[in-house]
Write a protein that holds these residues in place. Sequence first.
Motif, PDB file in Angstrom:
ATOM      1  N   LEU A  33      43.798  46.357  39.165  1.00 50.86           N
ATOM      2  CA  LEU A  33      44.583  46.814  38.287  1.00 50.86           C
ATOM      3  C   LEU A  33      45.320  48.154  38.413  1.00 50.86           C
ATOM      4  O   LEU A  33      46.585  48.198  38.136  1.00 50.86           O
ATOM      5  CB  LEU A  33      43.936  47.037  36.800  1.00 50.86           C
ATOM      6  CG  LEU A  33      44.380  47.152  35.492  1.00 50.86           C
ATOM      7  CD1 LEU A  33      45.305  46.151  34.963  1.00 50.86           C
ATOM      8  CD2 LEU A  33      43.331  47.679  34.275  1.00 50.86           C
ATOM      9  N   LEU A  34      44.723  49.109  39.187  1.00 49.29           N
ATOM     10  CA  LEU A  34      45.260  50.300  39.520  1.00 49.29           C
ATOM     11  C   LEU A  34      46.488  50.013  40.411  1.00 49.29           C
ATOM     12  O   LEU A  34      47.499  50.747  40.503  1.00 49.29           O
ATOM     13  CB  LEU A  34      44.148  51.273  40.108  1.00 49.29           C
ATOM     14  CG  LEU A  34      42.995  51.756  39.263  1.00 49.29           C
ATOM     15  CD1 LEU A  34      42.133  52.527  39.968  1.00 49.29           C
ATOM     16  CD2 LEU A  34      43.649  52.482  38.086  1.00 49.29           C
ATOM     17  N   SER A  35      46.264  49.168  41.378  1.00 46.99           N
ATOM     18  CA  SER A  35      47.360  48.537  42.265  1.00 46.99           C
ATOM     19  C   SER A  35      48.560  48.414  41.459  1.00 46.99           C
ATOM     20  O   SER A  35      49.574  48.548  41.963  1.00 46.99           O
ATOM     21  CB  SER A  35      46.960  47.730  43.390  1.00 46.99           C
ATOM     22  OG  SER A  35      45.705  48.070  43.898  1.00 46.99           O
ATOM     23  N   THR A  36      48.404  47.363  40.580  1.00 50.98           N
ATOM     24  CA  THR A  36      49.511  46.649  39.948  1.00 50.98           C
ATOM     25  C   THR A  36      50.038  47.662  38.973  1.00 50.98           C
ATOM     26  O   THR A  36      51.507  47.545  38.962  1.00 50.98           O
ATOM     27  CB  THR A  36      49.062  45.535  39.060  1.00 50.98           C
ATOM     28  OG1 THR A  36      47.962  45.659  38.310  1.00 50.98           O
ATOM     29  CG2 THR A  36      48.684  44.325  40.030  1.00 50.98           C
ATOM     30  N   LYS A  37      49.501  48.551  38.433  1.00 54.51           N
ATOM     31  CA  LYS A  37      50.122  49.467  37.638  1.00 54.51           C
ATOM     32  C   LYS A  37      50.470  50.705  38.331  1.00 54.51           C
ATOM     33  O   LYS A  37      51.290  51.437  37.899  1.00 54.51           O
ATOM     34  CB  LYS A  37      48.987  49.827  36.351  1.00 54.51           C
ATOM     35  CG  LYS A  37      48.662  48.866  35.338  1.00 54.51           C
ATOM     36  CD  LYS A  37      47.819  49.369  34.427  1.00 54.51           C
ATOM     37  CE  LYS A  37      47.550  48.519  33.154  1.00 54.51           C
ATOM     38  NZ  LYS A  37      48.782  48.400  32.103  1.00 54.51           N
ATOM     39  N   GLN A  38      50.186  50.892  39.380  1.00 58.61           N
ATOM     40  CA  GLN A  38      50.603  51.876  40.207  1.00 58.61           C
ATOM     41  C   GLN A  38      50.024  53.440  39.737  1.00 58.61           C
ATOM     42  O   GLN A  38      50.975  54.327  39.663  1.00 58.61           O
ATOM     43  CB  GLN A  38      51.907  51.962  40.916  1.00 58.61           C
ATOM     44  CG  GLN A  38      52.186  50.677  41.683  1.00 58.61           C
ATOM     45  CD  GLN A  38      53.657  50.706  42.071  1.00 58.61           C
ATOM     46  OE1 GLN A  38      54.660  51.810  41.824  1.00 58.61           O
ATOM     47  NE2 GLN A  38      54.030  49.868  43.056  1.00 58.61           N
ATOM     48  N   PHE A  56      35.371  52.883  27.749  1.00 58.64           N
ATOM     49  CA  PHE A  56      36.694  52.762  28.030  1.00 58.64           C
ATOM     50  C   PHE A  56      37.058  51.747  29.089  1.00 58.64           C
ATOM     51  O   PHE A  56      37.927  51.251  29.100  1.00 58.64           O
ATOM     52  CB  PHE A  56      37.031  54.241  28.571  1.00 58.64           C
ATOM     53  CG  PHE A  56      37.239  55.262  27.213  1.00 58.64           C
ATOM     54  CD1 PHE A  56      37.938  55.021  26.086  1.00 58.64           C
ATOM     55  CD2 PHE A  56      36.008  56.258  27.173  1.00 58.64           C
ATOM     56  CE1 PHE A  56      38.053  56.065  24.984  1.00 58.64           C
ATOM     57  CE2 PHE A  56      35.901  57.051  26.131  1.00 58.64           C
ATOM     58  CZ  PHE A  56      37.175  56.978  25.041  1.00 58.64           C
ATOM     59  N   ILE A  57      35.867  51.557  30.020  1.00 57.22           N
ATOM     60  CA  ILE A  57      35.985  50.543  30.999  1.00 57.22           C
ATOM     61  C   ILE A  57      36.043  49.374  30.202  1.00 57.22           C
ATOM     62  O   ILE A  57      36.939  48.089  30.633  1.00 57.22           O
ATOM     63  CB  ILE A  57      34.762  50.675  31.901  1.00 57.22           C
ATOM     64  CG1 ILE A  57      34.906  51.963  32.769  1.00 57.22           C
ATOM     65  CG2 ILE A  57      34.982  49.613  32.923  1.00 57.22           C
ATOM     66  CD1 ILE A  57      36.212  52.298  33.437  1.00 57.22           C
ATOM     67  N   VAL A  58      35.351  49.132  29.112  1.00 58.85           N
ATOM     68  CA  VAL A  58      35.277  47.641  28.293  1.00 58.85           C
ATOM     69  C   VAL A  58      36.938  47.300  27.979  1.00 58.85           C
ATOM     70  O   VAL A  58      37.203  46.336  28.293  1.00 58.85           O
ATOM     71  CB  VAL A  58      34.547  47.850  27.106  1.00 58.85           C
ATOM     72  CG1 VAL A  58      34.569  46.450  26.309  1.00 58.85           C
ATOM     73  CG2 VAL A  58      32.894  47.968  27.858  1.00 58.85           C
ATOM     74  N   GLY A  59      37.423  48.444  27.420  1.00 60.03           N
ATOM     75  CA  GLY A  59      38.764  48.105  26.943  1.00 60.03           C
ATOM     76  C   GLY A  59      39.841  47.790  27.824  1.00 60.03           C
ATOM     77  O   GLY A  59      40.437  47.240  27.885  1.00 60.03           O
ATOM     78  N   LEU A  60      39.450  48.636  29.248  1.00 59.49           N
ATOM     79  CA  LEU A  60      40.329  48.451  30.276  1.00 59.49           C
ATOM     80  C   LEU A  60      40.105  46.999  30.776  1.00 59.49           C
ATOM     81  O   LEU A  60      41.299  46.531  31.261  1.00 59.49           O
ATOM     82  CB  LEU A  60      40.056  49.417  31.546  1.00 59.49           C
ATOM     83  CG  LEU A  60      40.876  49.586  32.689  1.00 59.49           C
ATOM     84  CD1 LEU A  60      42.297  50.225  32.307  1.00 59.49           C
ATOM     85  CD2 LEU A  60      40.354  50.388  33.804  1.00 59.49           C
ATOM     86  N   LEU A  61      39.144  46.459  30.885  1.00 61.80           N
ATOM     87  CA  LEU A  61      38.830  45.242  31.452  1.00 61.80           C
ATOM     88  C   LEU A  61      39.311  44.094  30.565  1.00 61.80           C
ATOM     89  O   LEU A  61      39.907  42.999  30.775  1.00 61.80           O
ATOM     90  CB  LEU A  61      37.494  44.950  31.805  1.00 61.80           C
ATOM     91  CG  LEU A  61      37.009  45.634  33.155  1.00 61.80           C
ATOM     92  CD1 LEU A  61      35.302  45.422  33.267  1.00 61.80           C
ATOM     93  CD2 LEU A  61      37.709  45.397  34.329  1.00 61.80           C
ATOM     94  N   ALA A  62      39.092  44.395  29.284  1.00 62.20           N
ATOM     95  CA  ALA A  62      39.509  43.341  28.127  1.00 62.20           C
ATOM     96  C   ALA A  62      41.330  43.377  28.190  1.00 62.20           C
ATOM     97  O   ALA A  62      41.641  42.258  28.217  1.00 62.20           O
ATOM     98  CB  ALA A  62      39.522  43.937  26.752  1.00 62.20           C
ATOM     99  N   GLU A  63      41.911  44.400  28.611  1.00 62.91           N
ATOM    100  CA  GLU A  63      43.236  44.587  28.560  1.00 62.91           C
ATOM    101  C   GLU A  63      44.081  43.518  29.934  1.00 62.91           C
ATOM    102  O   GLU A  63      44.689  43.063  29.681  1.00 62.91           O
ATOM    103  CB  GLU A  63      44.046  45.868  28.571  1.00 62.91           C
ATOM    104  CG  GLU A  63      45.341  46.025  28.699  1.00 62.91           C
ATOM    105  CD  GLU A  63      45.538  47.610  28.640  1.00 62.91           C
ATOM    106  OE1 GLU A  63      46.748  47.772  28.430  1.00 62.91           O
ATOM    107  OE2 GLU A  63      44.739  48.662  28.903  1.00 62.91           O
ATOM    108  N   ALA A  64      43.216  43.836  30.845  1.00 66.11           N
ATOM    109  CA  ALA A  64      43.299  43.127  32.333  1.00 66.11           C
ATOM    110  C   ALA A  64      43.322  41.591  32.209  1.00 66.11           C
ATOM    111  O   ALA A  64      44.110  40.960  32.379  1.00 66.11           O
ATOM    112  CB  ALA A  64      42.351  43.781  33.217  1.00 66.11           C
TER     113      ALA A  64
END
Length: 467
Positions: A358-363, A269-277
């Motif tokens: 990413l967590l910061s920008t998406k809050q 799921f981190i792979v998907g998260l970083l791809a999205e970023a």
Amino acid sequence: MSINLSSFTPYDLRAKLGEQLNEEVAQAIGYAYAKVTKAKSVCVGGDIRLSSESLKNALAIGLSQAGCRVIDLGLTGTEEMYFATVHYKLDGGIQVTASHNPKNYNGMKFVAKNATPIGRENGLEEIRVLAENILNNYQTSLTNQNLGPIEKHSCLEHYIKHLFTFIDLTKLRPMRLLMNAGNGAAGHVIDAIEQHFQNHDIPIDLIKINNHPDGNFPKGVPNPLLHDCREETSHAVIDHQCDLGIAWDGDFDRCFFFDSKGLFIEGYFIVGLLAEAFLSHDPKQTILHDPRLTWNTIDLVKEAGGKAFPSKTGHAFIKNDMRQRDAVYGGEMSAHHYFRDFFYCDSGMVPWLLVIELLSTKQQNLHNLLKGRIALFPNPGEINFIIEEKEKAIAEVENFFRDQDEKAINIEYFDGLNVEFKNWRFNLRCSNTEALVRLNIETRADPQLLEDKLTLLKCLLNKWIKK
């Protein structure tokens, strides 16, 4: 009795200490590396294992005997060696490490110019053969002619500066992070990153545990893929009320995430998260992923307008594929993450920096950000079966599913057996180094189907396990 260096894998060396790997062997490998690659300048680094320093020194001597200029980087993680190879414009680099292997192991990872991996297909087999010939004195021996210099340098400051090119510090919101170096090689980098945050008044608070490097591994060899290695990080995240937990393996080329509830997040799921970023900045980019678990990554990449391609598991394969496709990012569910702007190499430090931005920008926190994706594609993580006749077992599983009334959409071999149905799929592959068959399975938002099919696959595979 002749020495046979059989512990070379397709893309590195992992060996029990003793005849397969000692100072004499390391010296021969250094000499052979220089002769085969024709390198004139090489850096060497070593992780925190008790044998790494002496092996690194012997490796440097072998390189020097072949006329190489050698830069000794000291205690490093593997990615520091990658960085130094490029930063110093060297012909190659070698890291002494066995990553997450047991205490009585060590090994080496090899790269050429621009941190391009050296594997069996492009020189590693020739290095092995020449080193064997030297050790067995088959009319080949080390010479002391044209000794090259051995210098000691640290590239830590430049490496840290490069890490921070991946994120915008001004976007970071206040956050408390639990950092578990596992008494591996990550501690000095964590300290340097912490100092960088402080120097720029960035409100990131690091809670550090097991930060001191210790080759005795007082808490066990760090490998957060193992469930037993996760408990301490999980509890510490909760006890310190952290927003996020990060843990590393021994040479910190892999990092692992825990959410604010102390729950381990599968690397898939981190792979998907970083791809999205990455695709949020440029949706036309190419993303590579391994074939074990795929649906979540493919879904997110397609949604973001990118292109997703599978690549064989293993750093030499995915790095080569990334170069050929000019992929911005490649990820494996085993927590190896590769970046075009990190010379197509894997890094255990870049991913968590990207995640906190990413967590910061998406809050949002990591738990809320991923819980929906985890529910969409449930999976139990990789399951290993100790099987000697690996290929026969996998062939029998393939035949079983070809004979079923429920016809598969696709059955193919690509880095193992891949079988895909409408609502579930699995990958079954052999370990390159052990008598293990590795199973990965996922469904489309159906935990009961996952349980049923997992039970079936276990039944098919367990009969191959010797009692």
